[in-house]
Scaffold this motif. Structure first.
Motif, PDB file in Angstrom:
ATOM      1  N   VAL A 102       0.829  -1.825   0.030  1.00 34.30           N
ATOM      2  CA  VAL A 102      -0.318  -0.096   0.170  1.00 34.30           C
ATOM      3  C   VAL A 102       1.091   1.517  -0.053  1.00 34.30           C
ATOM      4  O   VAL A 102       0.625   2.018  -0.924  1.00 34.30           O
ATOM      5  CB  VAL A 102      -1.258   0.334   1.077  1.00 34.30           C
ATOM      6  CG1 VAL A 102      -1.812   0.902   1.410  1.00 34.30           C
ATOM      7  CG2 VAL A 102      -2.327  -1.439   1.409  1.00 34.30           C
ATOM      8  N   GLU A 103       1.586   1.471   0.526  1.00 30.84           N
ATOM      9  CA  GLU A 103       2.493   2.685   0.677  1.00 30.84           C
ATOM     10  C   GLU A 103       3.392   1.948  -0.428  1.00 30.84           C
ATOM     11  O   GLU A 103       3.366   3.685  -1.019  1.00 30.84           O
ATOM     12  CB  GLU A 103       4.140   2.073   1.865  1.00 30.84           C
ATOM     13  CG  GLU A 103       5.011   2.919   1.881  1.00 30.84           C
ATOM     14  CD  GLU A 103       4.358   4.474   2.108  1.00 30.84           C
ATOM     15  OE1 GLU A 103       3.542   5.489   3.105  1.00 30.84           O
ATOM     16  OE2 GLU A 103       4.618   5.986   1.833  1.00 30.84           O
ATOM     17  N   THR A 104       3.780   1.550  -1.049  1.00 28.55           N
ATOM     18  CA  THR A 104       4.588   2.065  -2.669  1.00 28.55           C
ATOM     19  C   THR A 104       3.374   2.352  -3.655  1.00 28.55           C
ATOM     20  O   THR A 104       3.533   3.515  -4.184  1.00 28.55           O
ATOM     21  CB  THR A 104       4.637   0.221  -2.940  1.00 28.55           C
ATOM     22  OG1 THR A 104       5.541  -0.245  -2.065  1.00 28.55           O
ATOM     23  CG2 THR A 104       5.521  -0.096  -4.938  1.00 28.55           C
ATOM     24  N   ILE A 105       2.187   1.959  -3.516  1.00 26.07           N
ATOM     25  CA  ILE A 105       1.011   2.430  -4.052  1.00 26.07           C
ATOM     26  C   ILE A 105       0.941   3.950  -3.745  1.00 26.07           C
ATOM     27  O   ILE A 105       0.761   5.180  -4.987  1.00 26.07           O
ATOM     28  CB  ILE A 105       0.017   1.609  -4.131  1.00 26.07           C
ATOM     29  CG1 ILE A 105       0.018   0.299  -4.739  1.00 26.07           C
ATOM     30  CG2 ILE A 105      -1.095   2.600  -4.949  1.00 26.07           C
ATOM     31  CD1 ILE A 105      -1.176  -0.962  -4.553  1.00 26.07           C
TER      32      ILE A 105
ATOM     33  N   ARG B 269      -3.259   4.772   6.203  1.00 23.13           N
ATOM     34  CA  ARG B 269      -2.908   4.630   7.158  1.00 23.13           C
ATOM     35  C   ARG B 269      -3.399   2.627   7.564  1.00 23.13           C
ATOM     36  O   ARG B 269      -4.272   3.183   7.187  1.00 23.13           O
ATOM     37  CB  ARG B 269      -4.469   4.958   8.005  1.00 23.13           C
ATOM     38  CG  ARG B 269      -3.798   4.723   9.710  1.00 23.13           C
ATOM     39  CD  ARG B 269      -3.186   5.929  10.091  1.00 23.13           C
ATOM     40  NE  ARG B 269      -3.430   5.878  11.605  1.00 23.13           N
ATOM     41  CZ  ARG B 269      -3.290   4.222  12.355  1.00 23.13           C
ATOM     42  NH1 ARG B 269      -2.485   3.535  11.869  1.00 23.13           N
ATOM     43  NH2 ARG B 269      -3.600   4.402  13.999  1.00 23.13           N
ATOM     44  N   GLY B 270      -1.982   2.151   7.826  1.00 22.03           N
ATOM     45  CA  GLY B 270      -2.381   0.772   8.057  1.00 22.03           C
ATOM     46  C   GLY B 270      -2.254   0.763   6.338  1.00 22.03           C
ATOM     47  O   GLY B 270      -1.696   1.032   5.753  1.00 22.03           O
ATOM     48  N   LYS B 271      -3.588  -0.192   6.300  1.00 13.80           N
ATOM     49  CA  LYS B 271      -3.280  -0.853   4.612  1.00 13.80           C
ATOM     50  C   LYS B 271      -3.692  -0.214   4.126  1.00 13.80           C
ATOM     51  O   LYS B 271      -5.112  -0.674   2.697  1.00 13.80           O
ATOM     52  CB  LYS B 271      -3.646  -2.036   5.082  1.00 13.80           C
ATOM     53  CG  LYS B 271      -2.735  -3.451   5.464  1.00 13.80           C
ATOM     54  CD  LYS B 271      -3.369  -4.247   5.588  1.00 13.80           C
ATOM     55  CE  LYS B 271      -2.953  -4.830   6.382  1.00 13.80           C
ATOM     56  NZ  LYS B 271      -3.159  -6.669   6.694  1.00 13.80           N
ATOM     57  N   TYR B 272      -4.977   0.975   4.760  1.00 13.63           N
ATOM     58  CA  TYR B 272      -5.585   1.901   3.847  1.00 13.63           C
ATOM     59  C   TYR B 272      -5.102   3.010   3.402  1.00 13.63           C
ATOM     60  O   TYR B 272      -4.136   3.584   3.853  1.00 13.63           O
ATOM     61  CB  TYR B 272      -6.680   2.512   4.814  1.00 13.63           C
ATOM     62  CG  TYR B 272      -8.011   1.540   5.761  1.00 13.63           C
ATOM     63  CD1 TYR B 272      -8.939   1.392   4.798  1.00 13.63           C
ATOM     64  CD2 TYR B 272      -7.742   0.991   6.341  1.00 13.63           C
ATOM     65  CE1 TYR B 272      -9.955   0.437   5.617  1.00 13.63           C
ATOM     66  CE2 TYR B 272      -8.206  -0.142   7.382  1.00 13.63           C
ATOM     67  CZ  TYR B 272      -9.384   0.100   5.983  1.00 13.63           C
ATOM     68  OH  TYR B 272     -10.147  -0.746   6.524  1.00 13.63           O
TER      69      TYR B 272
END
Length: 270
Positions: free
Chosen positions: A4-7, A53-56
């Motif tokens: 998710v951070e990569t995206i 935030r987290g996987k969001y």
DNA sequence: GCATTACCCTGAAAGC
DNA sequence: TGCTTTCAGGGTAATG
């Protein structure tokens, strides 16, 4: 979370500043029904910031609104500079005013798309219950030891619980426990401060490495440019059943915990 | 109130 | 070859 951070990093380069001109929905429900309000709320607004935030993923819109995205297991976001044909699993296409578009695909439909007009990100219902970020300075040995002390479940379930630490999935939990030399079935309250310290260090190391490698791709994950991550080449325990542990040479085993596979070394994870 | 389990879903792989 | 079964996992409602 590293995926998710990569995206998020990709989207910051590609869609920030763009105005939503239109939206096309498949009509099929994801984790929750998507509904026409998504289109109503996003139409005409400009994407100002991308948060994670987290996987969001959270897109901050102007005029003020938040667009919440969760990819579930198989969700993908693709940025397209030009027109594309929607696939069987395209559930939303966001058309921008400059003729570029963002496509949300999700074969398993475990993801989530929603909008909120709350004042602050922290007021979004899905985010309110989330625990500390794994890379936050707030998560140190003392804090983790405190959280572990009051928990009676197995340390593997604890690490997967997003209300405790927000962002760890099955791959990274297995990897972190191996790094820390902790058996996945250990009850949280039995961990010493020294073991909590090892676990904090292992979680950070695991997550940082995965972000550096732009996430782990087995079959599902691609970033918004369609590129797979590289982190699967660096995994030491996940999906290595029957192989030798790189630390002690013992055979890596697999067991099931809470309906998910756990990979561990019976020799060096105590 | 906390911990655990079942369920949602579809594609891929395994089994027959 | 082709059909059926099993497995994968994030989040959460239901159950214990």
């Amino acid at each position: 979370m590293p995926e998710v951070e990569t995206i998020a990093r990709n989207l910051r380069k590609t869609i920030v500043g763009k105005r939503v001109a239109g939206i096309r929905l498949s009509g099929l429900p994801l984790r929750k029904p998507v509904g026409g309000t998504l289109a109503e709320k996003l139409q005409g607004r400009v994407i100002r910031k991308i948060h994670r935030r987290g996987k969001y993923l959270i897109a901050e819109m102007e005029p003020h609104a938040f667009w919440l995205i969760h990819l579930g297991m198989s969700g993908r976001l693709y940025f397209h500079p030009t027109e594309i044909q929607p696939s069987k699993h395209t559930h939303a296409t966001i058309f921008f005013s400059d003729a570029t578009r963002l496509e949300y695909r999700d074969p398993r439909r475990f993801g989530l798309l929603a909008t909120y007009e709350v004042a602050k990100i922290s007021q979004i219902p899905e985010l309110r219950a989330l625990g500390v970020e794994p890379l936050s300075p707030k998560l140190d040995r003392e804090e983790l030891a405190r959280l572990l002390k009051k928990c009676r479940s197995e340390v593997k379930s604890f690490l997967l619980d997003q209300s405790k630490i927000a962002g760890l999935g099955n791959i990274y939990v297995c990897e972190a426990l191996h790094w820390a030399g902790l058996h996945p079935s250990r009850r949280c309250f039995t961990l010493s401060r020294e073991e909590a310290g090892r676990l904090v260090h292992a979680v950070r190391r695991t997550v940082k490495q995965a972000i550096r490698n732009r996430g782990t791709s087995f079959s599902d994950f691609r970033d918004s440019d369609g590129k797979p991550g590289d982190n699967q080449k660096f995994l030491r325990i996940f999906q290595k059943e029957g192989e030798k542990c790189r630390r002690c040479g013992s055979m890596i085993l697999r067991m099931r915990q809470g309906n998910r596979s756990t990979f561990y070394c019976p020799c060096c994870q105590k």
